[in-house]
Design an enzyme around this catalytic site. Sequence first.
Site, PDB file in Angstrom:
ATOM      1  N   THR A  67       3.718  -3.924  12.880  1.00  0.00           N
ATOM      2  CA  THR A  67       5.158  -3.786  13.097  1.00  0.00           C
ATOM      3  C   THR A  67       5.486  -3.472  14.554  1.00  0.00           C
ATOM      4  O   THR A  67       4.757  -2.740  15.233  1.00  0.00           O
ATOM      5  CB  THR A  67       5.717  -2.675  12.192  1.00  0.00           C
ATOM      6  OG1 THR A  67       5.463  -3.021  10.827  1.00  0.00           O
ATOM      7  CG2 THR A  67       7.212  -2.499  12.389  1.00  0.00           C
TER       8      THR A  67
ATOM      9  N   GLN B 174      16.421  16.532 -10.270  1.00  0.00           N
ATOM     10  CA  GLN B 174      17.683  16.829 -10.973  1.00  0.00           C
ATOM     11  C   GLN B 174      17.447  17.788 -12.133  1.00  0.00           C
ATOM     12  O   GLN B 174      18.228  18.726 -12.341  1.00  0.00           O
ATOM     13  CB  GLN B 174      18.311  15.527 -11.475  1.00  0.00           C
ATOM     14  CG  GLN B 174      19.705  15.693 -12.064  1.00  0.00           C
ATOM     15  CD  GLN B 174      20.769  15.977 -11.011  1.00  0.00           C
ATOM     16  OE1 GLN B 174      20.547  15.743  -9.832  1.00  0.00           O
ATOM     17  NE2 GLN B 174      21.906  16.488 -11.434  1.00  0.00           N
TER      18      GLN B 174
ATOM     19  N   GLU C 188       4.823  -1.754   3.705  1.00  0.00           N
ATOM     20  CA  GLU C 188       3.998  -2.825   3.139  1.00  0.00           C
ATOM     21  C   GLU C 188       4.854  -3.998   2.659  1.00  0.00           C
ATOM     22  O   GLU C 188       4.507  -4.700   1.717  1.00  0.00           O
ATOM     23  CB  GLU C 188       3.119  -2.306   1.976  1.00  0.00           C
ATOM     24  CG  GLU C 188       2.287  -1.086   2.282  1.00  0.00           C
ATOM     25  CD  GLU C 188       1.131  -1.360   3.224  1.00  0.00           C
ATOM     26  OE1 GLU C 188       1.227  -2.313   4.019  1.00  0.00           O
ATOM     27  OE2 GLU C 188       0.150  -0.623   3.182  1.00  0.00           O
TER      28      GLU C 188
ATOM     29  N   ASN D 287      11.120  -3.852  -0.503  1.00  0.00           N
ATOM     30  CA  ASN D 287      11.244  -4.379  -1.861  1.00  0.00           C
ATOM     31  C   ASN D 287      12.141  -5.615  -1.928  1.00  0.00           C
ATOM     32  O   ASN D 287      12.034  -6.409  -2.866  1.00  0.00           O
ATOM     33  CB  ASN D 287      11.729  -3.276  -2.798  1.00  0.00           C
ATOM     34  CG  ASN D 287      10.597  -2.309  -3.134  1.00  0.00           C
ATOM     35  OD1 ASN D 287       9.476  -2.466  -2.644  1.00  0.00           O
ATOM     36  ND2 ASN D 287      10.873  -1.322  -3.959  1.00  0.00           N
TER      37      ASN D 287
END
Length: 380
Positions: A125, A335, A362, A365
């Site tokens: 990256t 929660q 990676e 999504n």
Amino acid sequence: MSNALSEDQLAIVAAVREFTAAELAPFANERDQTKHFPVDALERAGQLGLGGIYVGEEFGGSALGRFTAALVFEELAKGDTAIAAYLSIHNMVAWMIDRYGDDRQREQWLPRMSSLVDRGSYCLTEPSAGSDAAAVTTSARREGDEYVLNGVKQFISGAGSSAVYLVFARTGEPGSRGISAIVVPGEAPGLSFGPDEKKMGWNAQPTRQVVLDGVRVPVGNRLGEEGDGFSIAMSGLDGGRVNIAACSIGGAQWALDRTLRYVRERETFGHPLAEHQSVAFTLADMATELHAARLLVHDAAAAIDARESDATARCAMAKRFATDAAFTVANSALQLHGGYGYLSEYGIERVVRDLRVHQILEGTNEVMRMIIARRLLGSR
């Protein structure tokens, strides 16, 4: 699931679980808060064979399959998701050297990497090249028997601590065919690092820029041929996606286990939380989502081991589903803990923060959906 595992796999899981309980879980909150990278614990992980999980035994590795590796990473993440994820990245670098390197390269780097005396960083990256990995601009200009590297890599785990940097740099034409994979040693002149990034999570592992300013390395440090770099980078990501999905499941399972204990002990309106139907239904959904995610991860890992033609798509499915599901489970655990879930001493908020980045790294999504759709539609 344990009934389907071999005796060797059960023994490996038990050994990793024992290591996790001793070396990771008791210190996870403190390491997160102090941003401490536990190099000593990593070297002890190396003694257990966790530095070269799928590296050949002749170079100090454990030579495990991807299915067994997924079991290992889930167990590690139950102790510390940030360290488990770092070990996934290190192992991806070691595997690439083992898979694409020649005998000299394997002998030079893998024994110390397998023992985690030397650690590896994956440098793909860049500040302006994330999901579009083929757009890297870091250059490697050949001068005689050397490459001269210039550029900046972004979001690099282990940067500044690693001894081996697998750098993907442009040696030729624009696009994916002009990229090569080059190993840069940590002591190379001209190699420097940005400050440790201030992150939402993953505080127990350093994340920094890697700056290459006229770094010279031998041409013999290149893995494969010139132009093979993009395919090398992508080949490692199938396994990396399965591993990060397994890490997500491990972190979320830890949060669910803590929540089950909490709702049995905590009372509201005169009854344990566990007796409230809304709480019980939430727990049921959490367990169901994690079980489905685990099965997808095991399926994808088995597809890699069997070299199935659709392995890449199945890995993308597993990564997308498991990282989304695990984050939701961890957030639900917070929660259900109420205000206590927001306190650092309980560890739940740490896992929520750590798991959030798994939906990004990676391959985001959204990119996973692209990979799956292309497989379905028969397009590239």
